[in-house]
Design a protein around this motif. Structure first.
Motif, PDB file in Angstrom:
ATOM      1  N   ASP A   1       2.466   9.699   5.444  1.00 29.63           N
ATOM      2  CA  ASP A   1       2.723   8.492   6.241  1.00 29.63           C
ATOM      3  C   ASP A   1       3.606   7.516   5.464  1.00 29.63           C
ATOM      4  OD1 ASP A   1       1.048   9.459   8.183  1.00 29.63           O
ATOM      5  OD2 ASP A   1      -0.591   8.044   7.811  1.00 29.63           O
TER       6      ASP A   1
ATOM      7  N   ASN B   1      11.276  10.187  12.422  1.00 26.70           N
ATOM      8  CA  ASN B   1      10.018  10.501  13.085  1.00 26.70           C
ATOM      9  C   ASN B   1       9.851  11.998  13.322  1.00 26.70           C
ATOM     10  OD1 ASN B   1       9.591   7.824  13.064  1.00 26.70           O
ATOM     11  ND2 ASN B   1       9.671   7.525  15.284  1.00 26.70           N
TER      12      ASN B   1
ATOM     13  N   MET C   1       5.282  -4.352  12.279  1.00 25.77           N
ATOM     14  CA  MET C   1       5.574  -2.971  12.699  1.00 25.77           C
ATOM     15  C   MET C   1       6.991  -2.584  12.274  1.00 25.77           C
ATOM     16  SD  MET C   1       5.360  -1.478  16.535  1.00 25.77           S
ATOM     17  CE  MET C   1       6.185   0.047  16.969  1.00 25.77           C
ATOM     18  N   LYS C   2       7.118  -1.465  11.612  1.00 25.69           N
ATOM     19  CA  LYS C   2       8.435  -1.017  11.165  1.00 25.69           C
ATOM     20  C   LYS C   2       9.162  -0.316  12.302  1.00 25.69           C
ATOM     21  CE  LYS C   2       7.406  -0.117   6.323  1.00 25.69           C
ATOM     22  NZ  LYS C   2       5.945  -0.181   6.297  1.00 25.69           N
TER      23      LYS C   2
ATOM     24  N   LYS D   1      -2.040  10.370   4.400  1.00 23.84           N
ATOM     25  CA  LYS D   1      -1.779   8.998   3.950  1.00 23.84           C
ATOM     26  C   LYS D   1      -0.496   8.985   3.111  1.00 23.84           C
ATOM     27  CE  LYS D   1      -3.537   4.897   4.009  1.00 23.84           C
ATOM     28  NZ  LYS D   1      -4.022   4.217   5.190  1.00 23.84           N
TER      29      LYS D   1
ATOM     30  N   TYR E   1       8.927  13.537  10.079  1.00 26.49           N
ATOM     31  CA  TYR E   1       7.522  13.209   9.812  1.00 26.49           C
ATOM     32  C   TYR E   1       6.610  14.157  10.584  1.00 26.49           C
ATOM     33  CZ  TYR E   1       3.054  10.851  10.459  1.00 26.49           C
ATOM     34  OH  TYR E   1       1.714  10.575  10.535  1.00 26.49           O
TER      35      TYR E   1
ATOM     36  N   GLY F   1       7.541   6.131   5.786  1.00 25.72           N
ATOM     37  CA  GLY F   1       7.535   4.744   6.223  1.00 25.72           C
ATOM     38  C   GLY F   1       6.877   4.512   7.578  1.00 25.72           C
ATOM     39  N   VAL F   2       5.896   5.343   7.924  1.00 25.31           N
ATOM     40  CA  VAL F   2       5.233   5.136   9.212  1.00 25.31           C
ATOM     41  C   VAL F   2       3.743   4.838   9.007  1.00 25.31           C
ATOM     42  CG1 VAL F   2       6.830   6.553  10.523  1.00 25.31           C
ATOM     43  CG2 VAL F   2       4.825   7.618   9.490  1.00 25.31           C
ATOM     44  N   SER F   3       3.381   4.440   7.777  1.00 26.65           N
ATOM     45  CA  SER F   3       1.979   4.221   7.483  1.00 26.65           C
ATOM     46  C   SER F   3       1.436   3.009   8.242  1.00 26.65           C
ATOM     47  CB  SER F   3       1.821   4.027   5.978  1.00 26.65           C
ATOM     48  OG  SER F   3       0.970   2.970   5.715  1.00 26.65           O
ATOM     49  N   ASP F   4       0.139   3.019   8.457  1.00 31.06           N
ATOM     50  CA  ASP F   4      -0.474   1.894   9.169  1.00 31.06           C
ATOM     51  C   ASP F   4      -1.090   0.890   8.202  1.00 31.06           C
ATOM     52  OD1 ASP F   4      -2.629   3.295   8.267  1.00 31.06           O
ATOM     53  OD2 ASP F   4      -3.418   3.806  10.239  1.00 31.06           O
ATOM     54  N   ASP F   5      -0.651   0.943   6.911  1.00 31.42           N
ATOM     55  CA  ASP F   5      -1.224   0.057   5.895  1.00 31.42           C
ATOM     56  C   ASP F   5      -1.149  -1.418   6.283  1.00 31.42           C
ATOM     57  OD1 ASP F   5      -1.711   2.223   4.366  1.00 31.42           O
ATOM     58  OD2 ASP F   5       0.049   1.995   3.070  1.00 31.42           O
TER      59      ASP F   5
END
Lengths: 92, 593
Positions: free
Chosen positions: A80, A9, A1-2, A77, A12, A84-88
């Protein structure tokens, strides 16, 4: 988790809201606009043998809805990742 | 093989499949039971959502309603698909990030209040029971016609099957059964649609045949011909609406926002692994739904054209076999007003009261029709046709082979059962998780909670069955109200919970209650207290009870925002929670807490 900063945020979230506003405007125009409020006026035009307002209300709006969701998923996507908040990297 | 045997075979095989899946995917934990373990692939979830979503009302009633009201029927098409856009944009990803088991879980935690959780659970149970009532009735209709069993026996068989896989398998069982049910129902819907489209227009794609020319050499398109035929019979044109623009606007809005606030749909997005999957999954769900929803209006117009062709000015003696079959279910009837032995079909109610009441001795008239004890009306129309039969009888009206008719029966049952199961699950989880575990008896272990969840599901199945045996009104009408109630109660609380950090518990609770009470009172007044006043001149701003949920929703928003401003801000922990759900990364698998 970043770990991400509050400012990042917030930016974003603004990007998300701005995309949402655009897409929801299109959503409103095809559903409540073309299919209901402007439908009688659009009926003077013809498409694939339909009166245009009728076509929007019983076919066209639905196709646009499908497209809107996929555009949102695709654009988000990218946004995100950009912030830098992507859930990749989250475990599935 | 006879149509009857084929129907038993198809319905029996599909039941065996559903029960087999249920046994294979039994739930072992509360996580399995509530959210299928949380690892469902977005495409699979999309398909399950589509089956969950498309109910007896979508499969059986919707095309029938559109068939009879033409353009006004667009409200269902727009409302029941447009809501998915709201769901994908505004709710699903954030609720997935929140990562718990139920919709009241979110409300309870976001509004830091057990009272809010209980209000949400009550709204949810209320909405879901309204909705489930229509499903069991749908199962009953299919059974009574196709399997020639009593409607009540049909409901009991349906209950037994749902009981098997909902109680055993929970969300996990339901998810995989729904995938199978989607395949059955979409195949069953498309096959007759394609046949009929070819017969009428020569085009195998119903969506295109809908606008194409009729192959009778007249050079008219389907819709032009239909407009002409209906105007000749004294109806309004098919492509012209009769509802006022404001009412169409309000009904569409109520259905859209209601769709986005329906707990059994929302909870499906708790089952996917990640936030981005929730967005995509809503898209796949809508693709699977749109296949049926763009076909339905085509089927509606073909069916109406076929119906007029076959029935109007046909001698009863020469009427096709299906007419007699459906007379036996009470969904179609003929009263020979001018005593010429020929059925005249046209605008206006044929009978008074409108629904046929057959002579108790089952006496047949001089032409072999079932005699009615209804009085005649002034109208020259001699034929009563229930809207619910349009899809079910369509293959017979079009003269399609027996296996297609059997397939439609299996599809109708699949549609009704899949939705009923999804609804029963959210009802049972609201009871076992939100009311028992989180509120009244928090000390229970996970094992006990799972047992209560199963018990609650079992009780809910029985209540739903009672609704099916003693139905409140006809299928789609009941379902339409569930949307108004969901739009007016749950949707605003969810939306504000995510998009406004200022929304607090005082605001959310008073908003939900105001929306629910206002909408329920308005519907109850016009439908049950004073049904004689149910017309545009008495409605608030010309908005019918079907559309009033839109106003209830605005009321909810207005009250929730005003009261939130006047009372204390939510605590810092809750504001941090809102910040957290707005960010996709770091979503953990849902867990009990």
């Amino acid at each position: 988790m970043k770990t991400t900063s509050t400012e990042n945020n917030k930016a974003y979230w603004r990007a998300n809201i701005s995309l949402l506003t655009k897409l929801l405007t299109i959503w409103f125009i095809v559903s409540f606009g073309c299919s209901i409020i402007l439908a009688d006026w659009l009926d003077q035009f013809s498409l694939f043998g339909f009166k245009l307002g009728f076509w929007f209300a019983q076919q066209g709006a639905i196709y646009v809805f499908v497209a809107l969701i996929f555009i949102y998923a695709w654009r988000m996507k990218i946004i995100d990742r950009q912030f830098g908040v992507s859930d990749d990297e989250d475990e599935a | 093989m006879s149509t009857q045997m084929l129907t038993y075979l198809f319905v029996g095989l599909s039941f065996a499949l559903y029960i087999g899946i249920a046994i294979w995917s039994r739930a072992g934990s509360t996580k399995d039971f509530y959210i299928a373990g949380g690892g469902v692939h977005p495409v699979v979830n999309g398909m399950a959502t589509a089956a969950d979503w498309m109910s007896a009302a979508s499969f059986i009633s919707m095309a029938g309603i559109i068939s009879f009201i033409g353009r006004d029927g667009s409200v269902y098409l727009l409302g029941w698909t447009g809501g998915y856009v709201l769901l994908a944009f505004l709710l699903a990803p954030y609720l997935r990030k929140f990562g718990r088991f139920t919709v009241p879980d979110f409300i309870g935690e976001r509004y830091y209040s057990q009272a809010a959780r209980i209000v949400a659970a009550v709204c949810l149970i209320f909405v879901s029971f309204t909705y489930v009532a229509g499903q069991m009735r749908g199962v009953g209709i299919v059974f009574s016609r196709f399997l020639e069993v009593d409607v009540n026996t049909g409901v009991i068989i349906g209950m037994a099957v749902v009981f098997m896989y909902a109680v055993l398998g929970g969300m996990k069982g339901i998810t995989y059964t729904q995938v199978a049910q989607y395949c059955v129902l979409i195949f069953a819907y498309m096959v007759p649609a394609i046949f009929i489209s070819i017969m009428i227009t020569g085009n195998p794609i119903p969506q295109l045949g809908f606008g194409a020319e009729v192959t009778d050499g007249s050079g008219l398109s389907v819709l032009q011909k239909l407009d002409g035929v209906l105007l000749d019979l004294g109806f309004g044109a098919y492509t012209a609406g009769t509802k006022s623009t404001i009412d169409v606007f309000a009904i569409t809005a109520a259905l859209m926002f209601g769709t986005a606030g329906l707990p059994h749909v929302l909870v499906r997005f708790f089952t996917v692994p990640k936030v981005s999957d929730a967005r995509l999954s809503a898209g796949y769900a809508l693709v699977f739904i749109a296949i049926l929803y763009t076909t339905a209006p085509a089927v509606a117009s073909f069916a109406r054209l076929n119906l007029v062709d076959t029935v109007h000015n046909t001698a009863y003696d020469e009427a096709p076999e299906w007419f007699g079959n459906w007379e036996n279910t009470g969904l179609i009837a003929w009263q020979d007003k001018n005593d010429d032995g020929i059925m005249q079909y046209g605008a206006g109610a044929a009978l008074s009261p409108a629904k046929p009441i057959f002579d108790v001795d089952g006496t047949l008239g001089s032409h072999g029709e079932r005699l009615l004890t209804n009085k005649s009306t002034e109208s020259a129309n001699e034929v009563y046709i229930d809207r619910d039969i349009m899809v079910l009888a369509n293959p017979e009206i079009a003269g399609l082979p027996g296996w297609v008719i059997a397939l439609v029966a299996a599809g109708g049952v699949a549609a009704a059962l899949s939705t009923a199961a999804g609804l029963l699950l959210v009802i049972s989880s609201a009871i076992s998780h939100d009311l028992l575990k989180q509120t009244f008896i928090p000390k229970i272990t996970e094992k006990q909670e799972l047992l209560y969840a199963r018990l609650a599901a079992a009780v809910a199945v029985c209540i739903a069955g009672l609704f099916g045996i003693y139905p409140p009104a006809f299928v789609a009408q009941v379902v339409a109200f569930a949307f108004g109630l969901a739009a007016a109660s749950l949707f605003p609380a969810l939306l504000l919970g995510i998009f406004s950090k200022r929304a607090n518990k005082e605001g959310a609770i008073s908003g939900m209650l105001a929306g629910l009470v206002f909408t329920f009172a308005y519907i109850a007044y016009f439908k049950f207290v004073a049904p004689e006043l149910n017309s545009a001149e008495y409605w608030l701003w010309g908005i019918s009870p079907e559309g009033i949920g839109a106003i209830g929703m605005l009321l909810n928003f207005a009250i929730a925002m005003t009261i939130s401003r006047l009372t204390a801000k939510p605590p810092a922990t809750v504001q941090a929670l809102v910040d957290n759900i707005r960010i996709p990364s770091g979503a953990k698998a849902a867990e009990n807490h």
